[in-house]
Design a protein around this motif. Structure first.
Motif, short mmCIF file in Angstrom:
data_model
loop_
_atom_site.label_atom_id
_atom_site.label_comp_id
_atom_site.label_asym_id
_atom_site.label_seq_id
_atom_site.Cartn_x
_atom_site.Cartn_y
_atom_site.Cartn_z
N ALA A 8 0.85 -1.19 0.00
CA ALA A 8 0.00 0.00 0.00
C ALA A 8 0.89 1.24 0.00
O ALA A 8 1.88 1.29 0.72
N ARG A 9 0.52 2.21 -0.80
CA ARG A 9 1.27 3.46 -0.88
C ARG A 9 0.31 4.64 -0.85
O ARG A 9 -0.65 4.69 -1.62
N ARG A 10 0.57 5.56 0.08
CA ARG A 10 -0.18 6.81 0.20
C ARG A 10 -1.69 6.54 0.32
O ARG A 10 -2.52 7.27 -0.21
N LEU A 11 -2.03 5.50 1.06
CA LEU A 11 -3.43 5.10 1.21
C LEU A 11 -4.19 6.15 2.02
O LEU A 11 -3.72 6.59 3.07
N ARG A 12 -5.36 6.50 1.52
CA ARG A 12 -6.15 7.54 2.19
C ARG A 12 -7.63 7.20 2.14
O ARG A 12 -8.15 6.73 1.14
N LYS A 13 -8.31 7.45 3.29
CA LYS A 13 -9.76 7.28 3.36
C LYS A 13 -10.31 8.26 4.38
O LYS A 13 -9.83 8.34 5.52
N ALA A 14 -11.33 9.01 3.98
CA ALA A 14 -11.96 9.98 4.87
C ALA A 14 -13.46 9.73 4.91
O ALA A 14 -14.06 9.28 3.94
N TYR A 15 -14.04 10.02 6.08
CA TYR A 15 -15.49 9.98 6.25
C TYR A 15 -15.93 11.40 6.58
O TYR A 15 -15.80 11.85 7.72
N GLY A 16 -16.39 12.11 5.56
CA GLY A 16 -16.68 13.52 5.76
C GLY A 16 -15.40 14.27 6.05
O GLY A 16 -14.42 14.17 5.31
N LYS A 17 -15.37 14.99 7.17
CA LYS A 17 -14.17 15.75 7.53
C LYS A 17 -13.16 14.91 8.32
O LYS A 17 -12.03 15.35 8.56
N HIS A 18 -13.59 13.73 8.74
CA HIS A 18 -12.70 12.87 9.54
C HIS A 18 -11.84 12.01 8.62
O HIS A 18 -12.35 11.21 7.82
N VAL A 19 -10.52 12.17 8.73
CA VAL A 19 -9.59 11.37 7.94
C VAL A 19 -9.20 10.14 8.74
O VAL A 19 -8.51 10.24 9.76
N ALA A 20 -9.65 8.98 8.29
CA ALA A 20 -9.38 7.73 9.02
C ALA A 20 -8.02 7.15 8.66
O ALA A 20 -7.31 6.63 9.52
N VAL A 21 -7.66 7.23 7.38
CA VAL A 21 -6.37 6.73 6.90
C VAL A 21 -5.72 7.87 6.13
O VAL A 21 -6.31 8.42 5.20
#
Length: 284
Positions: A8-21
């Motif tokens: 995994a590289r630069r993995l990102r996940k957000a829920y609305g304004k909350h950035v989980a990853v």
């Protein structure tokens, strides 16, 4: 260098304004047991769900067993096993009927009777799943997760509800799977479990990997100072040192033999982990 099972590289996940990853990088080699640690809300579950193909990512690159899990084939899905954090097996079938049923979904399943024995449910094989205790139902979940001979197995808090004997039996199952070449990704709040099983581990905080290594050296553990504890007529004493053998030698001379309540302690994985979390919280 061993072939990579998960990248995994630069993995990102957000829920609305909350950035989980938040820009997470991860490499897991084939055949190793890899532990993922982190406080609640750190992004562990979201990361694992993306790797399993059960959650879409917002950005970044992911490759699991040579495929993007977000667009993986049916054949790819048959190559992974998952033990979810919450119970997933329900219904009126018996334990044996349930395991045999799930075995039919895979091209080369393990022997259901063998799996029932390995998870410690021989005496409950003909009992309905709904009549089992919570810990016993958890064992059924584990059996379903490994029945298909997965190349990659995700274990999310797998031994919740297990008694000590069942946990040790499960550890032997995991070691045997790894010995046969199965790659295992383990998340657990039992740090003794991670220390006993993991070849390497990563600590995730606020969606990022903040430390990575094997359990013996993570966070400078191998070079951490020892603490020597003993008791004097005036009460307990302790001394932090890089050379505990020298301290013990001096104490043996001072006491002319046995040192009362002598204990030498080095930092546990839990000590290092909690220290990392505290340090990051203080600098946030």
């Amino acid at each position: 260098m061993a072939e990579t099972a998960v990248r995994a590289r630069r993995l990102r996940k957000a829920y609305g304004k909350h950035v989980a990853v938040d820009g997470l990088d991860l490499d897991i080699r084939r055949g190793e047991i890899f532990g993922i640690l982190g406080p609640n809300g750190a992004g562990k579950s979201t990361t694992v769900e993306i790797l399993e193909g059960h959650r879409c990512r917002d950005a970044g690159e992911v490759e699991v067993l040579g495929e993007d899990p977000g667009h993986a084939s049916r054949h790819w899905k048959s190559r992974i096993g998952i033990v979810w954090q919450n119970e997933v097996v329900t219904g009126e079938l018996s334990v044996a009927e349930t395991i045999r049923h799930y075995a039919r979904y895979f091209p080369n399943p393990r022997d259901p009777e063998e799996i029932i024995h390995l998870v410690g449910l021989d005496e409950k094989a003909h009992t309905r799943v709904t009549a089992l205790s919570g810990g016993q139902r958890r064992r059924v979940d584990v059996a379903v997760g490994v029945i298909g001979r997965p190349e990659l197995l995700f274990l999310d808090e797998p031994t919740t509800g297990f008694d000590p004997a069942a946990r040790r039996q499960f550890w032997e199952l995991i070691r045997s799977l790894a010995h046969d070449g199965t790659t295992i990704v383990l998340t657990s709040h039992y740090l003794d479990e991670v220390e006993a099983l993991a070849d390497r581990l990563a600590v995730v905080v606020k969606g990022k990997v903040v430390a990575e290594g094997n359990p013996a050296t993570l966070g400078g553990r191998a070079g951490a100072r020892a603490t020597v504890h003993w008791r004097t007529p005036d009460g307990p004493r302790q001394y932090h040192t890089d050379t505990p053998t020298n301290v013990i030698r001096e104490l043996a001379t001072e006491f002319d033999g046995e040192v009362p309540e002598l204990v030498v302690k080095r930092p546990t994985l839990e000590d290092i982990y909690l220290g990392l979390i505290k340090q990051l919280e203080e600098t946030a």
